[in-house]
Write a protein that holds these residues in place. Structure first.
Motif, PDB file in Angstrom:
ATOM      1  N   VAL A 107       0.989  -1.249   0.078  1.00 31.62           N
ATOM      2  CA  VAL A 107      -0.019   0.000  -0.185  1.00 31.62           C
ATOM      3  C   VAL A 107       1.005   1.211  -0.250  1.00 31.62           C
ATOM      4  N   LEU A 108       1.847   1.197   0.914  1.00 32.98           N
ATOM      5  CA  LEU A 108       2.848   2.269   0.979  1.00 32.98           C
ATOM      6  C   LEU A 108       3.696   2.525  -0.553  1.00 32.98           C
ATOM      7  N   ALA A 109       4.007   1.511  -1.068  1.00 35.00           N
ATOM      8  CA  ALA A 109       4.673   1.554  -2.392  1.00 35.00           C
ATOM      9  C   ALA A 109       3.706   2.191  -3.389  1.00 35.00           C
ATOM     10  N   GLU A 110       2.595   1.868  -3.380  1.00 32.63           N
ATOM     11  CA  GLU A 110       1.612   2.232  -4.192  1.00 32.63           C
ATOM     12  C   GLU A 110       1.305   3.787  -4.041  1.00 32.63           C
ATOM     13  N   TRP A 111       1.235   4.143  -2.674  1.00 33.24           N
ATOM     14  CA  TRP A 111       0.844   5.540  -2.632  1.00 33.24           C
ATOM     15  C   TRP A 111       2.107   6.435  -2.848  1.00 33.24           C
ATOM     16  N   LEU A 112       3.275   6.015  -2.750  1.00 27.98           N
ATOM     17  CA  LEU A 112       4.601   6.798  -3.174  1.00 27.98           C
ATOM     18  C   LEU A 112       4.605   7.018  -4.367  1.00 27.98           C
ATOM     19  N   GLU A 113       4.354   5.908  -5.094  1.00 28.83           N
ATOM     20  CA  GLU A 113       4.431   6.023  -6.797  1.00 28.83           C
ATOM     21  C   GLU A 113       3.457   7.068  -7.286  1.00 28.83           C
ATOM     22  N   GLU A 114       2.006   7.024  -6.539  1.00 24.02           N
ATOM     23  CA  GLU A 114       1.313   8.131  -6.843  1.00 24.02           C
ATOM     24  C   GLU A 114       1.747   9.493  -6.734  1.00 24.02           C
ATOM     25  N   GLN A 115       2.447   9.636  -5.548  1.00 27.87           N
ATOM     26  CA  GLN A 115       2.878  11.015  -5.209  1.00 27.87           C
ATOM     27  C   GLN A 115       4.121  11.431  -6.079  1.00 27.87           C
ATOM     28  N   LEU A 116       4.821  10.263  -6.614  1.00 24.89           N
ATOM     29  CA  LEU A 116       5.954  10.778  -7.469  1.00 24.89           C
ATOM     30  C   LEU A 116       5.171  11.311  -8.714  1.00 24.89           C
ATOM     31  N   GLU A 117       4.242  10.552  -9.200  1.00 27.73           N
ATOM     32  CA  GLU A 117       3.428  10.812 -10.513  1.00 27.73           C
ATOM     33  C   GLU A 117       2.885  12.206 -10.359  1.00 27.73           C
ATOM     34  N   ARG A 118       2.110  12.465  -9.094  1.00 27.59           N
ATOM     35  CA  ARG A 118       2.181  13.897  -8.998  1.00 27.59           C
ATOM     36  C   ARG A 118       2.761  14.962  -8.875  1.00 27.59           C
ATOM     37  N   GLN A 119       4.310  14.914  -8.667  1.00 22.99           N
ATOM     38  CA  GLN A 119       5.147  15.689  -8.584  1.00 22.99           C
ATOM     39  C   GLN A 119       5.506  15.801 -10.023  1.00 22.99           C
ATOM     40  N   ASP A 120       5.567  14.738 -10.669  1.00 20.44           N
ATOM     41  CA  ASP A 120       6.154  14.969 -12.203  1.00 20.44           C
ATOM     42  C   ASP A 120       5.160  15.555 -13.024  1.00 20.44           C
ATOM     43  N   GLU A 121       3.846  15.479 -12.637  1.00 19.16           N
ATOM     44  CA  GLU A 121       3.083  16.315 -13.262  1.00 19.16           C
ATOM     45  C   GLU A 121       2.977  17.725 -13.215  1.00 19.16           C
ATOM     46  N   GLN A 122       3.424  18.168 -11.823  1.00 19.47           N
ATOM     47  CA  GLN A 122       3.489  19.387 -11.387  1.00 19.47           C
ATOM     48  C   GLN A 122       4.648  19.962 -11.852  1.00 19.47           C
ATOM     49  N   ASN A 123       5.677  19.125 -12.107  1.00 21.33           N
ATOM     50  CA  ASN A 123       7.012  19.855 -12.583  1.00 21.33           C
ATOM     51  C   ASN A 123       7.228  19.900 -14.082  1.00 21.33           C
ATOM     52  N   SER A 124       6.232  19.217 -14.858  1.00 18.54           N
ATOM     53  CA  SER A 124       6.226  19.203 -16.273  1.00 18.54           C
ATOM     54  C   SER A 124       5.900  20.353 -16.958  1.00 18.54           C
ATOM     55  N   PRO A 125       6.639  20.777 -17.904  1.00 14.29           N
ATOM     56  CA  PRO A 125       6.045  21.949 -18.792  1.00 14.29           C
ATOM     57  C   PRO A 125       4.951  21.727 -19.322  1.00 14.29           C
ATOM     58  N   PRO A 126       4.199  23.055 -19.538  1.00 20.22           N
ATOM     59  CA  PRO A 126       2.870  22.713 -20.042  1.00 20.22           C
ATOM     60  C   PRO A 126       2.654  22.363 -21.366  1.00 20.22           C
ATOM     61  N   CYS A 127       1.740  21.458 -21.878  1.00 15.47           N
ATOM     62  CA  CYS A 127       1.607  21.030 -23.206  1.00 15.47           C
ATOM     63  C   CYS A 127       0.619  21.739 -23.920  1.00 15.47           C
ATOM     64  N   TYR A 128       0.960  22.414 -25.171  1.00 12.38           N
ATOM     65  CA  TYR A 128       0.230  23.430 -25.693  1.00 12.38           C
ATOM     66  C   TYR A 128       0.135  22.566 -27.078  1.00 12.38           C
ATOM     67  N   ALA A 129      -1.268  22.493 -27.561  1.00 10.23           N
ATOM     68  CA  ALA A 129      -1.525  21.833 -28.614  1.00 10.23           C
ATOM     69  C   ALA A 129      -0.938  22.725 -29.751  1.00 10.23           C
ATOM     70  N   ALA A 130      -0.422  21.779 -30.829  1.00 11.36           N
ATOM     71  CA  ALA A 130       0.183  22.477 -32.160  1.00 11.36           C
ATOM     72  C   ALA A 130      -1.210  23.064 -32.898  1.00 11.36           C
ATOM     73  N   LYS A 131      -0.854  24.515 -33.389  1.00 16.45           N
ATOM     74  CA  LYS A 131      -1.639  25.238 -33.920  1.00 16.45           C
ATOM     75  C   LYS A 131      -1.726  24.708 -35.352  1.00 16.45           C
ATOM     76  N   ASN A 132      -2.819  24.480 -36.091  1.00 18.12           N
ATOM     77  CA  ASN A 132      -2.888  23.774 -37.261  1.00 18.12           C
ATOM     78  C   ASN A 132      -3.257  24.855 -38.252  1.00 18.12           C
ATOM     79  N   PRO A 133      -2.503  25.381 -39.110  1.00 16.67           N
ATOM     80  CA  PRO A 133      -2.224  26.633 -40.000  1.00 16.67           C
ATOM     81  C   PRO A 133      -3.524  26.258 -40.768  1.00 16.67           C
ATOM     82  N   SER A 134      -4.505  27.270 -40.948  1.00 16.59           N
ATOM     83  CA  SER A 134      -5.611  27.023 -42.061  1.00 16.59           C
ATOM     84  C   SER A 134      -5.365  28.012 -43.051  1.00 16.59           C
TER      85      SER A 134
END
Length: 134
Positions: A107-134
């Motif tokens: 249970v603790l390992a699962e909890w820690l993995e979830e917390q690491l994922e949250r940290q990674d999500e918070q530290n990752s740069p924002p993802c912008y959708a590529a603009k499709n030139p029309s």
């Protein structure tokens, strides 16, 4: 990078940092034989919760849910482990329970993995959708 291992299994080089995560010392285990880096008994389930699970008053899902509530209420107990795991080193949570799949370390390992994922999500740069030139 987080794994769980019974205290009664021999330590190996692949274990990396070995941390005991039980409130009680494993029976018939000498300190030298465990080769622990640390013992974090405060991160273990409360004595009352541990006893209720051991006496089969709670099934694993109820135990898991209550233990996760305890973890959420006391992040200061698991932050040091999260820091170890966040350094991308192998962290092995050592436990004494007989059941290798339904225990507090899992249970603790699962909890820690979830917390690491949250940290990674918070530290990752924002993802912008590529603009499709029309």
């Amino acid at each position: 990078m987080i794994r769980c291992k019974r205290a009664y299994e021999s330590p190996t080089h692949e274990d990396g940092r070995r941390v005991l995560v039980d409130r009680l010392w494993p029976r018939n285990c000498r300190k030298e034989a465990l080769q622990l880096e640390q013992w974090h008994k405060e991160v273990a389930p409360s004595s009352e919760l541990r006893r209720a699970f051991k006496r089969n008053e709670l099934d694993f899902e109820a135990f898991r849910e209550r233990y996760r509530q305890q973890l959420a209420a006391h992040p200061e107990h698991w932050w040091p482990l999260l820091d170890m795991a966040g350094k991308r080193e192998r962290l092995t949570l050592i436990y004494a329970a007989r059941d290798e799949e339904q225990n507090n370390a899992q249970v603790l390992a699962e909890w820690l993995e979830e917390q690491l994922e949250r940290q990674d999500e918070q530290n990752s740069p924002p993802c912008y959708a590529a603009k499709n030139p029309s």
